[in-house]
Scaffold this motif. Structure first.
Motif, PDB file in Angstrom:
ATOM      1  N   UNK A   1       0.810  -1.212   0.000  1.00  0.00           N
ATOM      2  CA  UNK A   1       0.000   0.000   0.000  1.00  0.00           C
ATOM      3  C   UNK A   1       0.843   1.261   0.000  1.00  0.00           C
ATOM      4  N   UNK A   2       2.058   1.191   0.572  1.00  0.00           N
ATOM      5  CA  UNK A   2       2.877   2.397   0.722  1.00  0.00           C
ATOM      6  C   UNK A   2       4.123   2.409  -0.149  1.00  0.00           C
ATOM      7  N   UNK A   3       4.520   1.272  -0.686  1.00  0.00           N
ATOM      8  CA  UNK A   3       5.741   1.215  -1.493  1.00  0.00           C
ATOM      9  C   UNK A   3       5.691   0.001  -2.403  1.00  0.00           C
ATOM     10  N   UNK A   4       6.468   0.064  -3.469  1.00  0.00           N
ATOM     11  CA  UNK A   4       6.566  -1.055  -4.402  1.00  0.00           C
ATOM     12  C   UNK A   4       8.036  -1.380  -4.653  1.00  0.00           C
ATOM     13  N   UNK A   5       8.327  -2.665  -4.771  1.00  0.00           N
ATOM     14  CA  UNK A   5       9.679  -3.134  -5.086  1.00  0.00           C
ATOM     15  C   UNK A   5       9.661  -3.665  -6.513  1.00  0.00           C
ATOM     16  N   UNK A   6      10.510  -3.108  -7.373  1.00  0.00           N
ATOM     17  CA  UNK A   6      10.594  -3.520  -8.774  1.00  0.00           C
ATOM     18  C   UNK A   6      11.829  -4.397  -8.933  1.00  0.00           C
ATOM     19  N   UNK A   7      11.628  -5.632  -9.388  1.00  0.00           N
ATOM     20  CA  UNK A   7      12.725  -6.593  -9.557  1.00  0.00           C
ATOM     21  C   UNK A   7      12.774  -7.012 -11.016  1.00  0.00           C
ATOM     22  N   UNK A   8      13.894  -6.740 -11.672  1.00  0.00           N
ATOM     23  CA  UNK A   8      14.108  -7.180 -13.045  1.00  0.00           C
ATOM     24  C   UNK A   8      14.897  -8.490 -12.990  1.00  0.00           C
ATOM     25  N   UNK A   9      14.237  -9.610 -13.255  1.00  0.00           N
ATOM     26  CA  UNK A   9      14.888 -10.909 -13.144  1.00  0.00           C
ATOM     27  C   UNK A   9      15.825 -11.200 -14.304  1.00  0.00           C
ATOM     28  N   UNK A  10      15.871 -10.344 -15.292  1.00  0.00           N
ATOM     29  CA  UNK A  10      16.849 -10.502 -16.375  1.00  0.00           C
ATOM     30  C   UNK A  10      18.226 -10.008 -15.966  1.00  0.00           C
ATOM     31  N   UNK A  11      18.270  -9.093 -15.004  1.00  0.00           N
ATOM     32  CA  UNK A  11      19.543  -8.486 -14.609  1.00  0.00           C
ATOM     33  C   UNK A  11      19.781  -8.525 -13.105  1.00  0.00           C
ATOM     34  N   UNK A  12      18.745  -8.736 -12.316  1.00  0.00           N
ATOM     35  CA  UNK A  12      18.879  -8.645 -10.871  1.00  0.00           C
ATOM     36  C   UNK A  12      18.725  -7.231 -10.354  1.00  0.00           C
ATOM     37  N   UNK A  13      18.494  -6.261 -11.246  1.00  0.00           N
ATOM     38  CA  UNK A  13      18.320  -4.876 -10.812  1.00  0.00           C
ATOM     39  C   UNK A  13      17.064  -4.764  -9.957  1.00  0.00           C
ATOM     40  N   UNK A  14      17.204  -4.145  -8.804  1.00  0.00           N
ATOM     41  CA  UNK A  14      16.115  -4.044  -7.834  1.00  0.00           C
ATOM     42  C   UNK A  14      16.045  -2.628  -7.306  1.00  0.00           C
ATOM     43  N   UNK A  15      14.828  -2.094  -7.204  1.00  0.00           N
ATOM     44  CA  UNK A  15      14.681  -0.751  -6.670  1.00  0.00           C
ATOM     45  C   UNK A  15      13.363  -0.589  -5.940  1.00  0.00           C
TER      46      UNK A  15
END
Length: 238
Positions: A48-62
Protein backbone atom coordinates in the motif's frame (compact mmCIF):
# COMPACT_ATOMS: atom_id res chain seq x y z
CA UNK A 1 10.06 9.79 -3.00
CA UNK A 2 13.09 8.86 -5.09
CA UNK A 3 13.99 5.33 -6.06
CA UNK A 4 15.99 3.66 -3.31
CA UNK A 5 18.48 0.84 -3.04
CA UNK A 6 17.13 -2.50 -1.87
CA UNK A 7 19.67 -4.94 -0.50
CA UNK A 8 18.90 -8.66 -0.16
CA UNK A 9 18.99 -10.08 3.31
CA UNK A 10 19.80 -13.77 2.90
CA UNK A 11 20.17 -15.64 6.11
CA UNK A 12 21.01 -19.24 5.19
CA UNK A 13 24.80 -19.56 5.07
CA UNK A 14 25.03 -15.91 4.07
CA UNK A 15 28.36 -14.16 3.86
CA UNK A 16 26.80 -10.99 2.53
CA UNK A 17 24.61 -10.57 -0.52
CA UNK A 18 23.90 -7.66 -2.82
CA UNK A 19 21.61 -7.07 -5.77
CA UNK A 20 22.53 -4.89 -8.71
CA UNK A 21 20.47 -1.74 -8.37
CA UNK A 22 19.89 0.63 -11.26
CA UNK A 23 18.73 4.20 -11.08
CA UNK A 24 15.00 4.66 -11.52
CA UNK A 25 13.77 3.61 -14.96
CA UNK A 26 10.34 4.87 -16.04
CA UNK A 27 8.03 2.63 -18.05
CA UNK A 28 8.78 4.21 -21.44
CA UNK A 29 12.29 5.54 -20.83
CA UNK A 30 15.63 3.87 -21.57
CA UNK A 31 17.79 2.79 -18.71
CA UNK A 32 21.55 3.23 -18.28
CA UNK A 33 23.42 2.79 -21.54
CA UNK A 34 20.17 2.91 -23.50
CA UNK A 35 18.85 -0.34 -21.99
CA UNK A 36 15.24 -0.68 -20.86
CA UNK A 37 13.63 -2.77 -18.16
CA UNK A 38 12.48 -6.20 -19.37
CA UNK A 39 8.70 -6.14 -19.00
CA UNK A 40 8.25 -9.91 -19.47
CA UNK A 41 10.72 -10.80 -16.72
CA UNK A 42 10.04 -7.99 -14.26
CA UNK A 43 7.92 -8.14 -11.11
CA UNK A 44 6.38 -5.24 -9.22
CA UNK A 45 5.85 -6.32 -5.61
CA UNK A 46 3.18 -3.86 -4.59
CA UNK A 47 2.27 -2.85 -1.04
CA UNK A 48 0.00 0.00 0.00
CA UNK A 49 2.88 2.40 0.72
CA UNK A 50 5.74 1.21 -1.49
CA UNK A 51 6.57 -1.05 -4.40
CA UNK A 52 9.68 -3.13 -5.09
CA UNK A 53 10.59 -3.52 -8.77
CA UNK A 54 12.73 -6.59 -9.56
CA UNK A 55 14.11 -7.18 -13.04
CA UNK A 56 14.89 -10.91 -13.14
CA UNK A 57 16.85 -10.50 -16.38
CA UNK A 58 19.54 -8.49 -14.61
CA UNK A 59 18.88 -8.64 -10.87
CA UNK A 60 18.32 -4.88 -10.81
CA UNK A 61 16.12 -4.04 -7.83
CA UNK A 62 14.68 -0.75 -6.67
CA UNK A 63 12.15 0.71 -4.28
CA UNK A 64 9.51 3.12 -5.57
CA UNK A 65 6.44 4.79 -4.10
CA UNK A 66 3.31 2.87 -4.99
CA UNK A 67 1.46 4.61 -7.80
CA UNK A 68 -0.72 3.86 -10.78
CA UNK A 69 2.27 4.43 -13.08
CA UNK A 70 4.33 1.72 -11.37
CA UNK A 71 1.46 -0.76 -11.44
CA UNK A 72 0.79 -0.01 -15.13
CA UNK A 73 4.39 -0.32 -16.32
CA UNK A 74 3.64 -3.69 -17.93
CA UNK A 75 5.36 -5.96 -15.40
CA UNK A 76 3.85 -8.83 -13.42
CA UNK A 77 2.25 -7.44 -10.26
CA UNK A 78 2.42 -9.33 -6.95
CA UNK A 79 0.48 -7.84 -4.06
CA UNK A 80 2.30 -7.77 -0.72
CA UNK A 81 0.25 -7.97 2.46
CA UNK A 82 0.63 -5.14 4.95
CA UNK A 83 2.39 -6.59 7.97
CA UNK A 84 2.77 -5.61 11.59
CA UNK A 85 5.97 -3.61 12.02
CA UNK A 86 8.86 -5.64 13.43
CA UNK A 87 11.70 -3.43 12.10
CA UNK A 88 13.26 -6.57 10.65
CA UNK A 89 13.80 -8.22 14.02
CA UNK A 90 12.46 -11.60 15.07
CA UNK A 91 13.08 -13.88 18.03
CA UNK A 92 15.53 -16.69 17.39
CA UNK A 93 16.71 -19.50 19.61
CA UNK A 94 20.17 -18.92 21.05
CA UNK A 95 20.86 -22.64 21.13
CA UNK A 96 22.71 -24.05 18.11
CA UNK A 97 20.60 -26.43 16.02
CA UNK A 98 21.15 -30.14 16.43
CA UNK A 99 23.20 -31.77 13.66
CA UNK A 100 20.86 -32.78 10.84
CA UNK A 101 20.90 -36.29 9.43
CA UNK A 102 22.05 -36.46 5.80
CA UNK A 103 22.23 -39.82 4.00
CA UNK A 104 25.63 -40.56 2.47
CA UNK A 105 24.26 -40.76 -1.09
CA UNK A 106 22.91 -37.21 -0.76
CA UNK A 107 26.27 -35.93 0.53
CA UNK A 108 28.11 -37.55 -2.38
CA UNK A 109 25.68 -36.15 -4.92
CA UNK A 110 25.77 -32.66 -3.39
CA UNK A 111 29.49 -32.11 -3.95
CA UNK A 112 29.40 -32.00 -7.79
CA UNK A 113 26.07 -30.13 -7.66
CA UNK A 114 27.54 -27.39 -5.49
CA UNK A 115 30.61 -27.09 -7.70
CA UNK A 116 28.39 -26.96 -10.79
CA UNK A 117 26.35 -24.15 -9.22
CA UNK A 118 29.54 -22.30 -8.37
CA UNK A 119 30.74 -22.72 -11.96
CA UNK A 120 27.50 -21.24 -13.32
CA UNK A 121 27.88 -18.37 -10.87
CA UNK A 122 31.46 -17.68 -11.99
CA UNK A 123 31.08 -18.24 -15.74
CA UNK A 124 30.02 -15.45 -18.04
CA UNK A 125 29.41 -11.78 -17.41
CA UNK A 126 29.13 -10.65 -13.82
CA UNK A 127 26.00 -8.58 -14.47
CA UNK A 128 24.20 -11.75 -15.60
CA UNK A 129 25.00 -13.86 -12.52
CA UNK A 130 21.61 -13.36 -10.97
CA UNK A 131 19.65 -14.37 -14.08
CA UNK A 132 21.92 -17.40 -14.67
CA UNK A 133 21.20 -18.74 -11.19
CA UNK A 134 17.47 -18.07 -11.50
CA UNK A 135 17.35 -20.04 -14.76
CA UNK A 136 19.32 -22.89 -13.18
CA UNK A 137 17.01 -22.95 -10.15
CA UNK A 138 13.99 -23.25 -12.45
CA UNK A 139 15.49 -25.86 -14.80
CA UNK A 140 13.49 -28.76 -13.31
CA UNK A 141 10.10 -27.09 -13.64
CA UNK A 142 8.61 -29.88 -15.81
CA UNK A 143 9.68 -32.77 -13.57
CA UNK A 144 7.49 -34.60 -11.04
CA UNK A 145 7.37 -32.75 -7.70
CA UNK A 146 9.81 -33.61 -4.95
CA UNK A 147 8.60 -34.89 -1.61
CA UNK A 148 9.21 -32.99 1.62
CA UNK A 149 11.90 -35.52 2.60
CA UNK A 150 13.69 -35.13 -0.73
CA UNK A 151 13.59 -31.34 -0.48
CA UNK A 152 14.90 -31.49 3.08
CA UNK A 153 17.82 -33.75 2.16
CA UNK A 154 18.67 -31.60 -0.86
CA UNK A 155 18.87 -28.43 1.23
CA UNK A 156 20.83 -30.08 4.03
CA UNK A 157 23.30 -31.76 1.69
CA UNK A 158 24.16 -28.66 -0.36
CA UNK A 159 24.69 -26.62 2.81
CA UNK A 160 27.04 -29.31 4.03
CA UNK A 161 28.94 -29.46 0.71
CA UNK A 162 29.10 -25.66 0.36
CA UNK A 163 31.44 -25.50 3.33
CA UNK A 164 34.15 -26.64 0.90
CA UNK A 165 33.85 -23.48 -1.21
CA UNK A 166 36.07 -20.44 -0.58
CA UNK A 167 33.49 -18.07 -2.06
CA UNK A 168 30.37 -16.09 -1.32
CA UNK A 169 27.51 -18.50 -0.67
CA UNK A 170 24.19 -16.95 0.29
CA UNK A 171 20.51 -17.80 -0.05
CA UNK A 172 20.36 -17.56 -3.85
CA UNK A 173 23.30 -19.90 -4.38
CA UNK A 174 22.10 -22.18 -1.58
CA UNK A 175 18.56 -22.60 -2.91
CA UNK A 176 19.73 -22.89 -6.53
CA UNK A 177 22.08 -25.74 -5.66
CA UNK A 178 19.30 -27.49 -3.75
CA UNK A 179 16.99 -27.12 -6.77
CA UNK A 180 19.71 -28.56 -9.02
CA UNK A 181 20.24 -31.48 -6.61
CA UNK A 182 16.57 -32.33 -6.96
CA UNK A 183 16.67 -31.95 -10.74
CA UNK A 184 19.53 -34.47 -10.83
CA UNK A 185 17.22 -37.09 -9.31
CA UNK A 186 14.46 -36.03 -11.74
CA UNK A 187 12.36 -34.11 -9.25
CA UNK A 188 10.98 -30.57 -9.41
CA UNK A 189 12.09 -28.19 -6.67
CA UNK A 190 9.60 -25.62 -5.42
CA UNK A 191 12.18 -22.85 -5.60
CA UNK A 192 11.09 -19.45 -4.36
CA UNK A 193 12.42 -15.91 -4.53
CA UNK A 194 10.46 -13.32 -2.64
CA UNK A 195 10.11 -10.02 -0.84
CA UNK A 196 9.31 -9.05 2.74
CA UNK A 197 8.57 -5.62 4.16
CA UNK A 198 9.71 -3.59 7.16
CA UNK A 199 12.45 -3.23 6.12
CA UNK A 200 12.28 -4.29 2.46
CA UNK A 201 14.43 -7.38 2.01
CA UNK A 202 14.80 -10.26 -0.47
CA UNK A 203 15.31 -13.96 0.09
CA UNK A 204 15.47 -17.24 -1.87
CA UNK A 205 14.46 -20.62 -0.47
CA UNK A 206 13.06 -24.09 -1.19
CA UNK A 207 9.46 -24.91 -0.33
CA UNK A 208 7.73 -28.23 0.12
CA UNK A 209 4.78 -29.47 -1.94
CA UNK A 210 2.45 -27.59 0.41
CA UNK A 211 4.36 -24.33 -0.04
CA UNK A 212 5.89 -24.33 3.44
CA UNK A 213 9.60 -23.32 3.58
CA UNK A 214 11.98 -26.27 4.01
CA UNK A 215 14.89 -26.07 6.48
CA UNK A 216 14.27 -22.35 7.00
CA UNK A 217 13.71 -20.16 10.07
CA UNK A 218 10.11 -19.39 10.94
CA UNK A 219 10.31 -15.78 9.75
CA UNK A 220 10.68 -16.98 6.14
CA UNK A 221 6.88 -17.09 6.22
CA UNK A 222 6.99 -13.27 6.13
CA UNK A 223 8.26 -13.38 2.52
CA UNK A 224 5.84 -13.26 -0.40
CA UNK A 225 7.05 -15.25 -3.44
CA UNK A 226 7.68 -13.15 -6.55
CA UNK A 227 9.32 -15.82 -8.73
CA UNK A 228 8.88 -19.60 -8.88
CA UNK A 229 9.85 -22.33 -11.38
CA UNK A 230 6.73 -21.30 -13.30
CA UNK A 231 8.18 -17.82 -13.87
CA UNK A 232 7.69 -14.33 -12.46
CA UNK A 233 4.67 -13.97 -10.21
CA UNK A 234 3.03 -15.56 -7.18
CA UNK A 235 3.35 -19.22 -6.28
CA UNK A 236 0.99 -21.53 -8.12
CA UNK A 237 -2.00 -22.81 -6.14
CA UNK A 238 -3.06 -26.34 -7.12
Amino acid sequence: MAAAVVRPRCRSMARGSRARVRPRVDADCPGPGGRTVSRTNTVVARASHASVVIDYSTGATELRPTSAAVTAMGATVVHLPDTVLTWGTVEQSAAPPAPAAIPLRWRLAAVPVVFATAAVWAAGRRRNRFSRLVRLACSGRDLPPATVAQARYAVRSVRWAAQLLPMRWACLEDSTAAALALAVIRRRAEWRHGVALDPVRLHAWIAGPDGAPVEEPTDTALYTPTHTPDGPGSARVD
